[in-house]
Design a protein around this motif. Sequence first.
Motif, PDB file in Angstrom:
ATOM      1  N   GLU A 101       0.696  -0.902  -0.117  1.00 31.52           N
ATOM      2  CA  GLU A 101       0.188  -0.319  -0.042  1.00 31.52           C
ATOM      3  C   GLU A 101       0.935   1.280  -0.011  1.00 31.52           C
ATOM      4  O   GLU A 101      -0.129   2.473  -0.100  1.00 31.52           O
ATOM      5  CB  GLU A 101      -1.019   0.039   1.305  1.00 31.52           C
ATOM      6  N   GLU A 148     -10.688  -5.678   2.348  1.00 24.40           N
ATOM      7  CA  GLU A 148     -11.441  -4.316   2.562  1.00 24.40           C
ATOM      8  C   GLU A 148     -10.566  -4.163   1.824  1.00 24.40           C
ATOM      9  O   GLU A 148     -10.409  -3.073   0.970  1.00 24.40           O
ATOM     10  CB  GLU A 148     -11.250  -4.368   4.150  1.00 24.40           C
ATOM     11  N   ARG A 152     -10.707  -1.434  -1.228  1.00 27.06           N
ATOM     12  CA  ARG A 152     -10.527   0.019  -0.915  1.00 27.06           C
ATOM     13  C   ARG A 152      -9.826   0.728  -2.487  1.00 27.06           C
ATOM     14  O   ARG A 152      -9.651   1.476  -3.086  1.00 27.06           O
ATOM     15  CB  ARG A 152      -9.631   0.252  -0.089  1.00 27.06           C
ATOM     16  N   GLN A 153      -8.746  -0.687  -2.578  1.00 28.49           N
ATOM     17  CA  GLN A 153      -7.976  -0.207  -3.925  1.00 28.49           C
ATOM     18  C   GLN A 153      -9.015  -0.437  -5.445  1.00 28.49           C
ATOM     19  O   GLN A 153      -8.586   0.848  -6.266  1.00 28.49           O
ATOM     20  CB  GLN A 153      -7.033  -1.494  -4.117  1.00 28.49           C
ATOM     21  N   LYS A 477      -5.863   6.131   8.215  1.00 24.33           N
ATOM     22  CA  LYS A 477      -6.687   4.993   8.687  1.00 24.33           C
ATOM     23  C   LYS A 477      -6.669   4.079   9.949  1.00 24.33           C
ATOM     24  O   LYS A 477      -8.175   3.614  10.220  1.00 24.33           O
ATOM     25  CB  LYS A 477      -6.503   3.571   7.601  1.00 24.33           C
ATOM     26  N   ALA A 511     -11.667  10.233   3.419  1.00 22.63           N
ATOM     27  CA  ALA A 511     -11.466   9.147   3.012  1.00 22.63           C
ATOM     28  C   ALA A 511     -12.737   9.154   2.613  1.00 22.63           C
ATOM     29  O   ALA A 511     -13.930   8.423   3.559  1.00 22.63           O
ATOM     30  CB  ALA A 511     -11.075   8.490   3.655  1.00 22.63           C
ATOM     31  N   ASN A 513     -15.554   7.925   1.527  1.00 29.18           N
ATOM     32  CA  ASN A 513     -16.230   6.758   0.298  1.00 29.18           C
ATOM     33  C   ASN A 513     -15.897   4.954   1.171  1.00 29.18           C
ATOM     34  O   ASN A 513     -16.382   3.865   0.662  1.00 29.18           O
ATOM     35  CB  ASN A 513     -15.482   6.137  -1.216  1.00 29.18           C
ATOM     36  N   ASP A 514     -14.548   5.942   1.559  1.00 27.76           N
ATOM     37  CA  ASP A 514     -13.597   4.215   2.769  1.00 27.76           C
ATOM     38  C   ASP A 514     -15.066   3.590   4.265  1.00 27.76           C
ATOM     39  O   ASP A 514     -15.781   4.314   4.484  1.00 27.76           O
ATOM     40  CB  ASP A 514     -13.224   4.894   3.043  1.00 27.76           C
ATOM     41  N   GLN A 516     -15.309   2.280   6.561  1.00 23.00           N
ATOM     42  CA  GLN A 516     -14.569   1.982   7.819  1.00 23.00           C
ATOM     43  C   GLN A 516     -14.529   3.778   8.393  1.00 23.00           C
ATOM     44  O   GLN A 516     -15.513   3.874   9.578  1.00 23.00           O
ATOM     45  CB  GLN A 516     -13.239   1.566   8.100  1.00 23.00           C
ATOM     46  N   SER A 547     -18.469   0.806  -4.054  1.00 21.46           N
ATOM     47  CA  SER A 547     -18.088   1.229  -2.633  1.00 21.46           C
ATOM     48  C   SER A 547     -18.936   0.891  -1.712  1.00 21.46           C
ATOM     49  O   SER A 547     -19.130   1.953  -0.743  1.00 21.46           O
ATOM     50  CB  SER A 547     -17.654   2.870  -2.618  1.00 21.46           C
TER      51      SER A 547
END
Length: 605
Positions: A101, A148, A152-153, A477, A511, A513-514, A516, A547
Amino acid sequence: MRNNSVLYYFIATCMVAFCVAFFKSDDLMLPLRNWQAMKFLDQSKGYQAIGKLKSTQGQDEDAIKTAEKAYLLAPANMTIARNLAKVYYKVDPIKGLDHWENIIKMPGATLGDRIHLVNLALKGATRPNERSQNQKIRLNSERKYFLEVARRQLALLSKDHRFRERREFQMTKAEYLAEVGNPETALAEIQKLRAKEDGKDPLIDLIFCRIAIRFNRPELVEEAKSLLRKLAEGDGQTAIEAIRHFSLVHLVRPLAQEEIVELQVLLEKNNPSVVDRLRLLSLELDVAKDSDERNRVISKCASIFDLSVDSDLVVYSNWLGKMGQMEVLLEVLPLSRASRSEDLFKIRLAALANLGRFEALEIELEQSNVLQAYWRYAFGARALSASRKFTEVKIKLNKLVDAIYDDNRKVIAVCKWFAESADEPSLCYILEKLSNDSRYEIFCAEGLLRHRGATAKLADIQKWISILALDKPVDLKLQNVRLYWALLSQNPTKAELKEWLNLSNQHLAHAPNDLQFRITAGLALLRNDLPIEALSILENAPGKAISRPPWKLTRPAWTKIYAVALARNQRTEESIDLANAVAKRSSSRAETIALSAIFPSGHKQ
């Protein structure tokens, strides 16, 4: 004479000035650092070739040490960065994925790097289940982490028009959809690509086969088998990959012994590795009907090794152990032979442990001195633990900690061994003993989260995550994870809740769209009695469909938070339906207790 002295001092001064300028100049030092880094890179690849990824001896070089040295000298070199991520992943997939990452954020990162990261995440998510229930809980937690990362990617890639329509992205997206339980959509996506390529790309065909086998519809499995057989009859890497895929077929439609033998013949045409040969021999042993057939397959396997060579005997013995042939392993590896090598002796002791022969294990430990003292303590503790002699176990483990305390390589090797031995109580005891030392604080926090996270108390989880978050203050994160667990506290002050809400909004802005980050923000809003805003955050992701999570399949605790948001917005039937859908799926003990205490009414308004 005086002139000579002046000349001498002048020359000496010039030399000193030159040395200082040389070693301070990036223009002069950079080529030297790069040259040294490439030397370490070559050494790392050499150690990988012989399987020496990580040495248990602190002073010995290995693939990881040399890869790390190369990276320290040339951190911007993509080849060197990729190599470090590669060796990390082989030893610890989570650590390797974390480094990948970082790589995709580097200026030289390519689409291939991004796709490779997703593929590694999917590979980690599909690792075979282990036998221990505790390990299954841990692996399930890791699987969620891997999926996850992949999600995410892919969500990031889907926003970029340069990547969105690329074949590589669409192939990987299809695999992800299949893995998260949406095989119909995955199959439709990959069939479109197959029609477009018209059989010209074997990689697409192989992905179709994986999805079809996972779908497990008879007609699709038969189509996949037929396609794999056609590819296996070819040459080169594609044929080898097709033969490997028959292991997946075997899981849903066991192969006949004749089919496996046919695959072995096809494999031998392509200069196969020992690993590929062992894979087919494992299938052949699995379908053996009686002891005579099993003995024939075992002898066939032995014939591909020179068992007088320790390294060959290690591979063969490990294969026997993996296949559950412990009695055969002990015959092949008598005490007299095993005592000549630490690796072989550990394999023999592990076989005795698997057979439950702990008294014999203790006797052999006493009879042989091939193991270093710390390994003797480790195996001794394992035997005592199985015999439920817990007081004596602690004595052994205390001696073990004292023996490995000053050598982090020994600490890592021993902890990995206890994890693989499924002796998590002993492993966690060691981690807790070492956790007070600042050198091991982070390592122990990571280990305790991984092995006790499913059952630990909330306060322990908060403490471990805080240690990790403090170590990486710029990792947003990780900071968000810390905030999520803080929000599960039962009796925070109003000031704390307000501060956490502001912090969650700051995180979400980076973030949106994340999932978490949205869950954390939604939880913060619910705890501040803002249910309308919470539901809006949880339901309205600005990104594309990839997403938006399928709530019934996502992490149960997160689904329960969404169910509470629905209930607080008078959407009671949806809330009840969602809560019932995940009722039998387990969250971590800490999350379950915390959410029940924070929202005692469940799905009620």
